[in-house]
Design a protein around this motif. Structure first.
Motif, PDB file in Angstrom:
ATOM      1  N   ARG A 174     -20.619  25.642  18.519  1.00 32.67           N
ATOM      2  CA  ARG A 174     -21.462  25.196  19.626  1.00 32.67           C
ATOM      3  C   ARG A 174     -22.618  24.319  19.155  1.00 32.67           C
ATOM      4  O   ARG A 174     -23.351  23.770  19.969  1.00 32.67           O
ATOM      5  N   THR A 175     -22.776  24.187  17.860  1.00 29.92           N
ATOM      6  CA  THR A 175     -23.846  23.338  17.333  1.00 29.92           C
ATOM      7  C   THR A 175     -23.575  21.885  17.709  1.00 29.92           C
ATOM      8  O   THR A 175     -22.479  21.378  17.443  1.00 29.92           O
ATOM      9  N   PRO A 176     -24.516  21.202  18.330  1.00 23.79           N
ATOM     10  CA  PRO A 176     -24.307  19.789  18.675  1.00 23.79           C
ATOM     11  C   PRO A 176     -23.932  18.971  17.440  1.00 23.79           C
ATOM     12  O   PRO A 176     -24.458  19.205  16.345  1.00 23.79           O
ATOM     13  N   VAL A 177     -23.035  18.020  17.624  1.00 22.33           N
ATOM     14  CA  VAL A 177     -22.551  17.223  16.495  1.00 22.33           C
ATOM     15  C   VAL A 177     -23.708  16.552  15.756  1.00 22.33           C
ATOM     16  O   VAL A 177     -23.705  16.485  14.524  1.00 22.33           O
ATOM     17  N   ARG A 178     -24.732  16.087  16.485  1.00 22.83           N
ATOM     18  CA  ARG A 178     -25.833  15.377  15.839  1.00 22.83           C
ATOM     19  C   ARG A 178     -26.635  16.273  14.896  1.00 22.83           C
ATOM     20  O   ARG A 178     -27.349  15.776  14.019  1.00 22.83           O
ATOM     21  N   GLU A 179     -26.529  17.590  15.067  1.00 19.17           N
ATOM     22  CA  GLU A 179     -27.286  18.518  14.231  1.00 19.17           C
ATOM     23  C   GLU A 179     -26.498  19.018  13.022  1.00 19.17           C
ATOM     24  O   GLU A 179     -27.062  19.697  12.158  1.00 19.17           O
ATOM     25  N   ARG A 180     -25.235  18.678  12.952  1.00 15.05           N
ATOM     26  CA  ARG A 180     -24.387  19.295  11.918  1.00 15.05           C
ATOM     27  C   ARG A 180     -24.671  18.762  10.518  1.00 15.05           C
ATOM     28  O   ARG A 180     -24.848  19.546   9.583  1.00 15.05           O
ATOM     29  N   ALA A 181     -24.714  17.458  10.350  1.00 18.14           N
ATOM     30  CA  ALA A 181     -25.007  16.916   9.018  1.00 18.14           C
ATOM     31  C   ALA A 181     -26.384  17.353   8.517  1.00 18.14           C
ATOM     32  O   ALA A 181     -26.515  17.739   7.344  1.00 18.14           O
ATOM     33  N   PRO A 182     -27.434  17.323   9.332  1.00 14.88           N
ATOM     34  CA  PRO A 182     -28.720  17.834   8.848  1.00 14.88           C
ATOM     35  C   PRO A 182     -28.676  19.307   8.463  1.00 14.88           C
ATOM     36  O   PRO A 182     -29.357  19.725   7.515  1.00 14.88           O
ATOM     37  N   THR A 183     -27.870  20.106   9.186  1.00 16.83           N
ATOM     38  CA  THR A 183     -27.753  21.522   8.837  1.00 16.83           C
ATOM     39  C   THR A 183     -27.052  21.697   7.495  1.00 16.83           C
ATOM     40  O   THR A 183     -27.485  22.498   6.654  1.00 16.83           O
ATOM     41  N   ILE A 184     -25.983  20.941   7.282  1.00 15.33           N
ATOM     42  CA  ILE A 184     -25.276  21.029   6.001  1.00 15.33           C
ATOM     43  C   ILE A 184     -26.170  20.542   4.870  1.00 15.33           C
ATOM     44  O   ILE A 184     -26.191  21.127   3.769  1.00 15.33           O
ATOM     45  N   ARG A 185     -26.956  19.506   5.111  1.00 19.96           N
ATOM     46  CA  ARG A 185     -27.887  19.040   4.075  1.00 19.96           C
ATOM     47  C   ARG A 185     -28.910  20.129   3.749  1.00 19.96           C
ATOM     48  O   ARG A 185     -29.236  20.344   2.566  1.00 19.96           O
ATOM     49  N   ALA A 186     -29.407  20.807   4.765  1.00 17.15           N
ATOM     50  CA  ALA A 186     -30.372  21.885   4.516  1.00 17.15           C
ATOM     51  C   ALA A 186     -29.742  22.987   3.670  1.00 17.15           C
ATOM     52  O   ALA A 186     -30.395  23.564   2.786  1.00 17.15           O
ATOM     53  N   PHE A 187     -28.473  23.275   3.914  1.00 17.83           N
ATOM     54  CA  PHE A 187     -27.758  24.260   3.095  1.00 17.83           C
ATOM     55  C   PHE A 187     -27.639  23.763   1.658  1.00 17.83           C
ATOM     56  O   PHE A 187     -27.842  24.530   0.705  1.00 17.83           O
ATOM     57  N   PHE A 188     -27.339  22.493   1.485  1.00 23.07           N
ATOM     58  CA  PHE A 188     -27.272  21.915   0.143  1.00 23.07           C
ATOM     59  C   PHE A 188     -28.622  22.042  -0.572  1.00 23.07           C
ATOM     60  O   PHE A 188     -28.683  22.381  -1.765  1.00 23.07           O
ATOM     61  N   GLU A 189     -29.695  21.756   0.144  1.00 25.09           N
ATOM     62  CA  GLU A 189     -31.031  21.872  -0.447  1.00 25.09           C
ATOM     63  C   GLU A 189     -31.319  23.312  -0.859  1.00 25.09           C
ATOM     64  O   GLU A 189     -31.926  23.561  -1.916  1.00 25.09           O
ATOM     65  N   PHE A 190     -30.882  24.257  -0.048  1.00 26.04           N
ATOM     66  CA  PHE A 190     -31.047  25.677  -0.363  1.00 26.04           C
ATOM     67  C   PHE A 190     -30.297  26.028  -1.647  1.00 26.04           C
ATOM     68  O   PHE A 190     -30.854  26.693  -2.545  1.00 26.04           O
ATOM     69  N   LEU A 191     -29.045  25.584  -1.773  1.00 29.50           N
ATOM     70  CA  LEU A 191     -28.271  25.884  -2.983  1.00 29.50           C
ATOM     71  C   LEU A 191     -28.894  25.236  -4.217  1.00 29.50           C
ATOM     72  O   LEU A 191     -28.903  25.825  -5.300  1.00 29.50           O
ATOM     73  N   ARG A 192     -29.415  24.022  -4.058  1.00 27.87           N
ATOM     74  CA  ARG A 192     -30.059  23.357  -5.184  1.00 27.87           C
ATOM     75  C   ARG A 192     -31.216  24.197  -5.717  1.00 27.87           C
ATOM     76  O   ARG A 192     -31.347  24.406  -6.930  1.00 27.87           O
ATOM     77  N   ALA A 193     -32.041  24.701  -4.793  1.00 31.11           N
ATOM     78  CA  ALA A 193     -33.223  25.451  -5.196  1.00 31.11           C
ATOM     79  C   ALA A 193     -32.885  26.857  -5.653  1.00 31.11           C
ATOM     80  O   ALA A 193     -33.364  27.317  -6.708  1.00 31.11           O
ATOM     81  N   GLU A 194     -32.044  27.553  -4.882  1.00 30.77           N
ATOM     82  CA  GLU A 194     -31.825  28.983  -5.101  1.00 30.77           C
ATOM     83  C   GLU A 194     -30.744  29.299  -6.126  1.00 30.77           C
ATOM     84  O   GLU A 194     -30.696  30.418  -6.631  1.00 30.77           O
ATOM     85  N   VAL A 195     -29.897  28.337  -6.431  1.00 27.21           N
ATOM     86  CA  VAL A 195     -28.837  28.580  -7.424  1.00 27.21           C
ATOM     87  C   VAL A 195     -28.960  27.592  -8.584  1.00 27.21           C
ATOM     88  O   VAL A 195     -29.234  27.978  -9.716  1.00 27.21           O
ATOM     89  N   GLY A 196     -28.771  26.305  -8.312  1.00 30.55           N
ATOM     90  CA  GLY A 196     -28.780  25.325  -9.392  1.00 30.55           C
ATOM     91  C   GLY A 196     -30.065  25.313 -10.190  1.00 30.55           C
ATOM     92  O   GLY A 196     -30.052  25.452 -11.421  1.00 30.55           O
ATOM     93  N   ASP A 197     -31.194  25.170  -9.505  1.00 23.79           N
ATOM     94  CA  ASP A 197     -32.473  25.129 -10.209  1.00 23.79           C
ATOM     95  C   ASP A 197     -32.880  26.508 -10.706  1.00 23.79           C
ATOM     96  O   ASP A 197     -33.396  26.646 -11.824  1.00 23.79           O
ATOM     97  N   ALA A 198     -32.668  27.523  -9.881  1.00 26.52           N
ATOM     98  CA  ALA A 198     -33.093  28.874 -10.259  1.00 26.52           C
ATOM     99  C   ALA A 198     -32.367  29.366 -11.502  1.00 26.52           C
ATOM    100  O   ALA A 198     -32.962  30.027 -12.365  1.00 26.52           O
ATOM    101  N   ALA A 199     -31.090  29.046 -11.626  1.00 31.25           N
ATOM    102  CA  ALA A 199     -30.294  29.510 -12.764  1.00 31.25           C
ATOM    103  C   ALA A 199     -30.166  28.462 -13.861  1.00 31.25           C
ATOM    104  O   ALA A 199     -29.630  28.755 -14.939  1.00 31.25           O
ATOM    105  N   SER A 200     -30.623  27.251 -13.583  1.00 27.03           N
ATOM    106  CA  SER A 200     -30.472  26.134 -14.535  1.00 27.03           C
ATOM    107  C   SER A 200     -29.014  25.969 -14.953  1.00 27.03           C
ATOM    108  O   SER A 200     -28.704  25.788 -16.133  1.00 27.03           O
ATOM    109  N   ARG A 201     -28.130  26.010 -13.954  1.00 32.42           N
ATOM    110  CA  ARG A 201     -26.691  25.863 -14.210  1.00 32.42           C
ATOM    111  C   ARG A 201     -26.106  24.849 -13.233  1.00 32.42           C
ATOM    112  O   ARG A 201     -26.638  24.650 -12.132  1.00 32.42           O
ATOM    113  N   PRO A 202     -24.985  24.234 -13.590  1.00 32.45           N
ATOM    114  CA  PRO A 202     -24.389  23.220 -12.705  1.00 32.45           C
ATOM    115  C   PRO A 202     -23.814  23.841 -11.434  1.00 32.45           C
ATOM    116  O   PRO A 202     -23.268  24.946 -11.448  1.00 32.45           O
ATOM    117  N   ILE A 203     -23.922  23.090 -10.351  1.00 34.05           N
ATOM    118  CA  ILE A 203     -23.271  23.443  -9.098  1.00 34.05           C
ATOM    119  C   ILE A 203     -22.526  22.213  -8.591  1.00 34.05           C
ATOM    120  O   ILE A 203     -22.939  21.075  -8.845  1.00 34.05           O
TER     121      ILE A 203
END
Length: 296
Positions: free
Chosen positions: A126-155
């Protein structure tokens, strides 16, 4: 860290079978392969075996053999109704926790698949199409901070092959976002998945080199020079039997077809590949150092 990754995919069942894992590890050691992409659970519970200690022991043996280990985490496929809400921060936190456990258990990298909204014939959102790419980008930013940067490992992140040619608003994937926030972008430009006529080819599955080279070059050409690009390009390749015909039918993918994709990846400047076969069955000749002979 392995820079040029040459991997095959290992499904969850194969990863839990000692004989099959021994055969796959031996395949890596006999060929140009150097890596395995291994399924782990993505919804809590033990990562692979019933206890994470058993997983850690198994991975330790593989690491001692010099094999680079990538944990494959399915992000949003599954869950209630067949699909998790990509905007669910609770799901984001669960994925981060699983990822950190996988790295702690001995994986070198975490790869994320289904980092998108549902496509055709998949559960709708039900998420409007215009909001989907920004939501996925926000998820990517979360993974960068909480996994990639936090663990200093490749993702790394998997994206549709068609996303190489432009943003895919319905599923929310933009290669530019992935290139900025992951260490590796892993498109899935399987020749069988392109419509007949794509890149001027009547049947792209019959032209593995031309199909991969055209799609990868077009996609990476759009992002390679972006100021914020972090990622290297690493492609999935087809190691399963399927044609580009519509409706799809079985078409034998031989070692030659696989080698042609590897040649295209090298010519397109990729940092390696991962071969996909859903049953995790591979022909050794596809990964031999010498070129396979094209079938008569």
């Amino acid at each position: 860290m392995t820079t040029v990754t040459k991997a095959v995919y290992v499904n969850f069942t194969a990863a839990r079978d000692a004989d099959r894992m021994n055969r796959l590890a031996a395949l890596v050691q006999r060929t140009e392969l150097n890596s395995l992409v291994i399924d782990v659970r993505s919804n809590g519970g033990a990562l692979l075996h019933e206890r994470d200690e058993a997983t850690r022991a198994q991975l330790g043996v593989l690491r001692e053999a010099g094999i680079y280990l990538i944990a494959r985490v399915v992000a949003f496929k599954g869950g209630p109704g067949g699909w998790y809400d990509p905007g669910s921060e609770a799901r984001w936190r669960e994925i981060a926790e699983i990822s950190l456990r996988a790295l702690d258990a001995g994986f070198d990298e975490v790869n994320y698949d289904y980092v998108r909204y549902g496509a055709a014939r998949e559960p709708r959102s039900r998420t409007p199409v215009r909001e989907r790419a920004p939501t996925i980008r926000a998820f990517f930013e979360f993974l960068r901070a909480e996994v990639g940067d936090a663990a200093s490992r490749p993702i790394s992140a998997d994206i549709f092959g068609i996303a190489l040619l432009g943003p895919q608003a319905v599923v929310g994937q933009r290669i530019e976002d992935a290139a900025e926030l992951f260490d590796y972008v892993m498109p899935m430009p399987y020749p069988s998945h392109w419509e007949p006529g794509s890149f001027g080819l009547a049947n792209p599955a019959h032209h593995p080199y031309e199909t991969l080279h055209a799609s990868l070059s077009a996609g990476w050409g759009r992002v390679a020079e972006l100021p914020g690009r972090r990622a290297l390009l690493r492609s999935w390749i087809q190691a399963f039997d399927l044609d580009s015909s519509r409706p799809m039918r079985r078409y034998k993918y031989t070692p030659w077809h696989v080698r042609e994709q590897i040649r295209a990846i090298e010519d397109a400047g990729c940092a390696g590949y991962a071969a996909w076969n859903p049953r995790s069955h591979y022909e050794e000749g596809a990964f031999a150092a010498a070129w396979a002979v094209r079938p008569g």
